[in-house]
Design an enzyme around this catalytic site. Structure first.
Site, short mmCIF file in Angstrom:
data_model
loop_
_atom_site.label_atom_id
_atom_site.label_comp_id
_atom_site.label_asym_id
_atom_site.label_seq_id
_atom_site.Cartn_x
_atom_site.Cartn_y
_atom_site.Cartn_z
N HIS A 206 0.52 6.65 -4.65
CA HIS A 206 1.63 7.20 -3.87
C HIS A 206 2.64 6.10 -3.55
CE1 HIS A 206 -0.92 5.38 -0.78
NE2 HIS A 206 0.12 5.38 0.03
N ARG B 55 -0.28 -2.05 9.55
CA ARG B 55 0.88 -1.81 8.69
C ARG B 55 2.15 -1.62 9.51
NH1 ARG B 55 1.40 3.34 4.67
NH2 ARG B 55 3.11 4.00 6.02
N ASP C 199 5.12 5.34 -0.06
CA ASP C 199 5.23 5.84 1.31
C ASP C 199 6.59 6.47 1.58
OD1 ASP C 199 2.71 4.68 1.78
OD2 ASP C 199 3.60 2.78 2.39
N HIS D 137 1.33 2.52 -4.73
CA HIS D 137 0.10 1.80 -4.40
C HIS D 137 -1.05 2.79 -4.23
CE1 HIS D 137 2.25 2.45 -0.60
NE2 HIS D 137 1.06 2.54 -0.01
C1 SIN Z 1 -1.43 2.49 2.46
O1 SIN Z 1 -1.37 3.41 1.66
O2 SIN Z 1 -0.47 2.14 3.13
C2 SIN Z 1 -2.74 1.75 2.62
C3 SIN Z 1 -2.92 0.68 1.63
C4 SIN Z 1 -4.22 -0.01 1.84
O3 SIN Z 1 -4.91 0.25 2.82
O4 SIN Z 1 -4.60 -0.84 1.01
#
Ligand code: SIN
Length: 277
Positions: free
Chosen positions: A95, A265, A97, A250
């Site tokens: 995906h 994050r 974000d 990612h």
């Molecule tokens: C995310 O999708 O922001 C998480 C990425 C991760 O936890 O490695």
């Protein structure tokens, strides 16, 4: 500061830099490297939540994530957490974000806080390289298309997470939404063409039937996940990653059941996306 490609496929490793003490010329170097490589990896960082916030503020405006729990005392920092008794993780599928927002996020800064003994890597894909390698006939077919992106099926009341053991940790089920985005965008900094659809959030091609949309999107997704466009980051204590949401996908590997993984994050706000010329 030393920037070297992480792999031929995507990303760069940034050495000789401490993000807690970065100066403006280094920040400029990071902005430019991010637009080039799509994702920047850092090792051995000592970044408190306040440092994380200060670095993000220097990088750009922050956008609040509506669905993840905030870190206590830091409403701008979201927790990406999986507990030992949970089987579901956050982000365990390809995906990008916030593609469902009218102004999709520029990117995110993810800091490792607690890691499993092994596993929990994050995979990235470079959507500029994927675009360049598409056959000319496909490029012509998709260049002027638009697509519908949504988060209703993921974070909504009856969404994907609600039926899992991650459901109780998330919030904002009534704050879901959708947006139409160009299928091929021009990167706001580099101007490079980027394929801008993703398996988690893209629902359909605007004006196309569900069946035709699925056939095209599946073909594009199969193309992007080939090894020549993807790379893997193995987290260590002190690791940080910054990714550009316009240029990359990612995928958080969910291969560490029985262990805790906690990441912090911060999401950086972006701007409306323009179709490639
Ligand atoms: C995310 O999708 O922001 C998480 C990425 C991760 O936890 O490695």
């Amino acid at each position: 500061m030393k920037i070297t490609p992480w792999s031929e496929e995507c990303g760069a490793l940034v050495g000789d830099a401490q993000l807690a003490n970065i100066d403006e010329s280094e920040m400029e170097g990071l902005r430019s490297a991010l637009a080039t490589y799509g994702v920047l990896f850092f090792r051995n960082q000592e970044l408190t939540p306040s440092d994380h916030l200060a670095f993000a503020n220097g990088f750009g405006e922050i956008v609040l994530n509506k669905f993840f729990a905030p870190v206590e005392g830091y409403p701008d920092i979201a927790e990406v957490r999986k507990e030992p008794d949970q089987t579901m993780n956050i982000g365990g599928g390809w995906h990008t974000d916030h593609s469902y927002d009218e102004e999709p996020a520029l990117g995110s800064i993810l800091v490792a806080r607690e890691l499993p003994q092994s596993g929990g890597d994050t995979l990235f894909a470079n959507l500029h390289k994927a675009w360049v390698a598409l056959p000319s006939s496909t490029k012509r077919k998709i260049k002027d298309l638009k697509a519908l992106h949504s988060n209703v099926h993921i974070y909504g009341r009856d969404g994907y997470y609600a039926g899992t053991d991650m459901g109780k940790m998330l919030k904002g089920a009534d704050d879901v939404g959708q947006a139409i985005q160009p299928v091929v965008i021009s990167h706001p900094v580099s101007g490079r063409e980027i394929l801008y659809v993703n398996p988690a959030h893209t629902i359909s091609i605007d004006g196309w039937s569900e069946e035709d949309s699925k056939a095209l999107l599946d073909e594009l997704y199969d193309h992007v996940v080939q090894p020549e466009f993807t790379c893997t980051f193995d987290w260590e204590p002190g690791s940080v990653a910054i990714w550009d949401n316009r240029l990359t996908w990612h995928y958080a590997n969910n291969d560490y059941d029985g262990e805790r993984r906690l990441m912090h994050r911060i999401t950086l706000s972006g701007a409306p996306l323009a179709a490639a010329a």
